[in-house]
Scaffold this active site. Structure first.
Site, PDB file in Angstrom:
ATOM      1  N   SER A  61       0.819  -1.215   0.000  1.00 59.46           N
ATOM      2  CA  SER A  61       0.000   0.000   0.000  1.00 59.46           C
ATOM      3  C   SER A  61       0.853   1.265   0.000  1.00 59.46           C
ATOM      4  O   SER A  61       0.346   2.354  -0.296  1.00 59.46           O
ATOM      5  CB  SER A  61      -0.941   0.012   1.210  1.00 59.46           C
ATOM      6  OG  SER A  61      -1.896  -1.017   1.130  1.00 59.46           O
ATOM      7  N   GLY A 255      -4.479  -2.068  -0.693  1.00 61.58           N
ATOM      8  CA  GLY A 255      -3.716  -1.748  -1.888  1.00 61.58           C
ATOM      9  C   GLY A 255      -3.526  -0.252  -2.045  1.00 61.58           C
ATOM     10  O   GLY A 255      -4.166   0.546  -1.354  1.00 61.58           O
ATOM     11  N   GLY A 257      -3.163   3.556  -4.268  1.00 64.50           N
ATOM     12  CA  GLY A 257      -3.819   4.293  -5.327  1.00 64.50           C
ATOM     13  C   GLY A 257      -5.195   4.818  -4.960  1.00 64.50           C
ATOM     14  O   GLY A 257      -5.671   4.686  -3.833  1.00 64.50           O
ATOM     15  N   CYS A 283      -9.269  -2.251   3.979  1.00 67.09           N
ATOM     16  CA  CYS A 283      -8.574  -1.060   3.497  1.00 67.09           C
ATOM     17  C   CYS A 283      -9.063  -0.670   2.095  1.00 67.09           C
ATOM     18  O   CYS A 283     -10.169  -0.172   1.954  1.00 67.09           O
ATOM     19  CB  CYS A 283      -7.064  -1.287   3.536  1.00 67.09           C
ATOM     20  SG  CYS A 283      -6.105   0.242   3.421  1.00 67.09           S
ATOM     21  N   PHE A 284      -8.275  -0.903   1.051  1.00 69.02           N
ATOM     22  CA  PHE A 284      -8.718  -0.615  -0.310  1.00 69.02           C
ATOM     23  C   PHE A 284      -9.991  -1.393  -0.618  1.00 69.02           C
ATOM     24  O   PHE A 284     -10.888  -0.901  -1.311  1.00 69.02           O
ATOM     25  CB  PHE A 284      -7.603  -0.985  -1.287  1.00 69.02           C
ATOM     26  CG  PHE A 284      -7.730  -0.357  -2.650  1.00 69.02           C
ATOM     27  CD1 PHE A 284      -7.632   1.017  -2.824  1.00 69.02           C
ATOM     28  CD2 PHE A 284      -7.917  -1.141  -3.778  1.00 69.02           C
ATOM     29  CE1 PHE A 284      -7.731   1.595  -4.086  1.00 69.02           C
ATOM     30  CE2 PHE A 284      -8.019  -0.582  -5.041  1.00 69.02           C
ATOM     31  CZ  PHE A 284      -7.921   0.789  -5.198  1.00 69.02           C
ATOM     32  N   GLN A 287     -12.899   0.546   0.623  1.00 72.94           N
ATOM     33  CA  GLN A 287     -13.229   1.651  -0.275  1.00 72.94           C
ATOM     34  C   GLN A 287     -13.960   1.151  -1.518  1.00 72.94           C
ATOM     35  O   GLN A 287     -14.901   1.793  -2.000  1.00 72.94           O
ATOM     36  CB  GLN A 287     -11.946   2.394  -0.658  1.00 72.94           C
ATOM     37  CG  GLN A 287     -11.266   3.066   0.519  1.00 72.94           C
ATOM     38  CD  GLN A 287      -9.808   3.399   0.254  1.00 72.94           C
ATOM     39  OE1 GLN A 287      -9.349   3.347  -0.886  1.00 72.94           O
ATOM     40  NE2 GLN A 287      -9.071   3.736   1.310  1.00 72.94           N
ATOM     41  N   ASN A 325      -3.304   2.219   7.304  1.00 70.19           N
ATOM     42  CA  ASN A 325      -2.484   2.752   6.220  1.00 70.19           C
ATOM     43  C   ASN A 325      -3.411   3.146   5.080  1.00 70.19           C
ATOM     44  O   ASN A 325      -3.622   2.371   4.149  1.00 70.19           O
ATOM     45  CB  ASN A 325      -1.448   1.730   5.744  1.00 70.19           C
ATOM     46  CG  ASN A 325      -0.609   2.268   4.599  1.00 70.19           C
ATOM     47  OD1 ASN A 325      -0.660   3.457   4.288  1.00 70.19           O
ATOM     48  ND2 ASN A 325       0.162   1.397   3.960  1.00 70.19           N
ATOM     49  N   PHE A 328      -7.229   7.555   1.558  1.00 73.32           N
ATOM     50  CA  PHE A 328      -8.572   7.805   1.040  1.00 73.32           C
ATOM     51  C   PHE A 328      -9.583   7.224   2.015  1.00 73.32           C
ATOM     52  O   PHE A 328      -9.250   6.353   2.830  1.00 73.32           O
ATOM     53  CB  PHE A 328      -8.758   7.172  -0.339  1.00 73.32           C
ATOM     54  CG  PHE A 328      -7.931   7.801  -1.424  1.00 73.32           C
ATOM     55  CD1 PHE A 328      -8.466   8.781  -2.248  1.00 73.32           C
ATOM     56  CD2 PHE A 328      -6.607   7.421  -1.626  1.00 73.32           C
ATOM     57  CE1 PHE A 328      -7.707   9.364  -3.250  1.00 73.32           C
ATOM     58  CE2 PHE A 328      -5.835   7.998  -2.623  1.00 73.32           C
ATOM     59  CZ  PHE A 328      -6.391   8.974  -3.443  1.00 73.32           C
ATOM     60  N   HIS A 378      -6.517  -2.488   9.509  1.00 75.73           N
ATOM     61  CA  HIS A 378      -5.843  -3.755   9.225  1.00 75.73           C
ATOM     62  C   HIS A 378      -5.941  -4.724  10.406  1.00 75.73           C
ATOM     63  O   HIS A 378      -5.089  -4.729  11.294  1.00 75.73           O
ATOM     64  CB  HIS A 378      -4.377  -3.500   8.882  1.00 75.73           C
ATOM     65  CG  HIS A 378      -4.180  -2.872   7.549  1.00 75.73           C
ATOM     66  ND1 HIS A 378      -3.856  -3.599   6.426  1.00 75.73           N
ATOM     67  CD2 HIS A 378      -4.292  -1.584   7.146  1.00 75.73           C
ATOM     68  CE1 HIS A 378      -3.772  -2.785   5.385  1.00 75.73           C
ATOM     69  NE2 HIS A 378      -4.031  -1.552   5.801  1.00 75.73           N
ATOM     70  N   GLU A 380      -5.287  -7.794  10.453  1.00 76.89           N
ATOM     71  CA  GLU A 380      -4.236  -8.827  10.460  1.00 76.89           C
ATOM     72  C   GLU A 380      -3.089  -8.444  11.384  1.00 76.89           C
ATOM     73  O   GLU A 380      -2.274  -9.297  11.756  1.00 76.89           O
ATOM     74  CB  GLU A 380      -3.723  -9.084   9.038  1.00 76.89           C
ATOM     75  CG  GLU A 380      -2.778  -8.056   8.482  1.00 76.89           C
ATOM     76  CD  GLU A 380      -3.472  -6.808   7.965  1.00 76.89           C
ATOM     77  OE1 GLU A 380      -2.767  -5.832   7.634  1.00 76.89           O
ATOM     78  OE2 GLU A 380      -4.721  -6.791   7.906  1.00 76.89           O
TER      79      GLU A 380
END
Length: 407
Positions: A61, A255, A257, A283-284, A287, A325, A328, A378, A380
């Protein structure tokens, strides 16, 4: 760095043996090289963890980002072959205040400085990172560049490059907003993690298709610890290929971007939801669930990065210390169930399940009428606390219940 009364850039003193950090707004910090010599540019961000720097460096990420550690003393425990979260270092650059001159840990196999050098990661040390982070909190994250060694020399003239020349390189770097990066970090081939721990050697309880958008190594391991066989698949996978794995559930990973640029993955996720597969996103992945449901996403001023972020579970009232982390976030209403906006509520009711206590940013989504949920942080815990490990149990329970009901 400041500007003088005429508005021109005030140039600090530096020479060819220094390392120079240049921000796109004209601020300049001069320090010492750390890791490899050379030039690197990217979005400069800060991470607040006191430990776990090796996991930070290898988190996909952080692709195309220069990471500043807010904790001043970094590198005491060296590096080892057990802690990386992926097969390589992903950060574009690395900045620390006071790198440890010695390694002192029984697991250490080398020094952080040597590891950065070996992997070509350009870094910088011995600057006022507190001042730098205060500036980033005030002005927001931005593009930046670290320059050292030959990168400080104009090859045409042999003279030191001017700040204006370095600043031009920084401002030619793409903005993070608008970038699609998940294909850049995803696995190119499917690989499988078999059940481990008490389930090692046994038939899997569940089969999971985990779409790798920048997955951390500990994530499929947490599922394998719970008896799951995890097929980690490329971001380019089709829905038909997912179906061929006959999964009990589908997972979308973290991830890098801008999620707004992940159109193909959002469409893939909608196919997963339409088919009734239990879904879990991190996370990503959170989103993308938000966007699949019809919500928007937006860029945070300076993001959440570190292993000490307080999150409140709105369904239980409990507070978890969590690892983050992300730059966005999902734009969804807090405090009430609403119809998912996509296609006039096609996916039924949804509510925000978790929020960050520092700024009320959405940290989790829970669907009411379909078997899908996600979190922005996260669970994990690599590195970080284990407060949120129960979310993997929730995913397993979702797959168990869905199996009983018949998908």
């Amino acid at each position: 760095m400041s500007q003088n009364e005429s508005g021109t850039i005030a140039i600090p003193m530096y020479d060819k043996d220094d390392a120079v950090l240049v921000l796109e707004d004209g601020q300049v910090y001069v320090g010492e090289p750390y890791g490899a010599l050379g030039e690197t540019t990217g979005e400069i961000v800060f991470a607040t963890g006191m430990t776990g720097y090796q996991e930070t460096l290898t988190d996909p990420s952080y692709d195309r980002q220069i990471v500043v550690q807010t904790f001043p003393h970094i590198g005491d425990t060296g590096v080892n072959s057990e802690d990386p979260e992926s097969s390589r270092i992903w950060v574009a650059g690395y900045i620390v205040r006071d790198p440890s001159p010695n390694v002192s840990n029984w697991r250490a196999e080398g020094s952080l400085d040597d590891d950065l050098t070996k992997n070509g990661i350009v870094g910088l040390s011995h600057i006022d990172t507190r001042k730098l982070v205060r500036h980033l909190r005030s002005a927001g994250v931005m593009r930046a560049g670290i320059f050292s060694g030959d990168a400080l020399t104009d090859q045409a003239t042999g003279a030191l490059k001017t700040i204006e020349q370095l600043l031009e390189d920084v401002r030619n770097t793409p903005q993070m907003q608008g970038l699609s990066l998940y294909d850049e970090v995803s696995t190119k081939e499917t690989y499988t993690i078999e059940p481990c721990g008490e389930y090692e050697g046994k038939e899997p309880l569940y089969t999971v298709a985990a779409v790798d958008l920048g997955i951390k190594g500990m994530t499929p391991h947490r599922m394998a610890e719970r008896g799951c066989r995890v097929h980690v698949v490329p971001s380019t996978i089709t829905f038909a290929e997912i179906e061929s794995l006959n999964p009990d559930g589908v997972f979308f990973s973290n991830g890098p971007g801008d999620p707004e640029q992940a159109g193909p993955e959002i469409e893939l996720l909608r196919q997963v939801l339409d088919a009734g597969y239990p879904f879990f996103g991190i996370c990503f992945g959170n989103q993308l669930l938000g966007r699949a449901l019809g919500f928007g996403t937006f860029k945070l001023k300076f993001g959440h990065r570190g292993i000490n972020q307080p999150v409140k579970d709105l369904t239980t009232g409990k507070v978890e210390v969590t690892a983050h982390n992300h730059g966005f976030a999902v734009d969804a209403p807090i405090g009430k169930q609403v119809d998912a906006p996509f296609e006039n509520g096609k996916y039924g009711k949804v509510f925000v399940s978790h929020i960050d206590l520092n700024d009320d940013v959405v940290e989790g989504l829970q669907c009411v009428d379909i078997p899908a949920f996600s979190v922005q942080y996260h669970p994990e815990a690599a590195a970080g606390p284990h407060d949120a490990a129960y979310l993997f149990d929730r995913f397993c329970e979702l797959m168990k219940n869905n199996s009983k009901e018949g998908k």
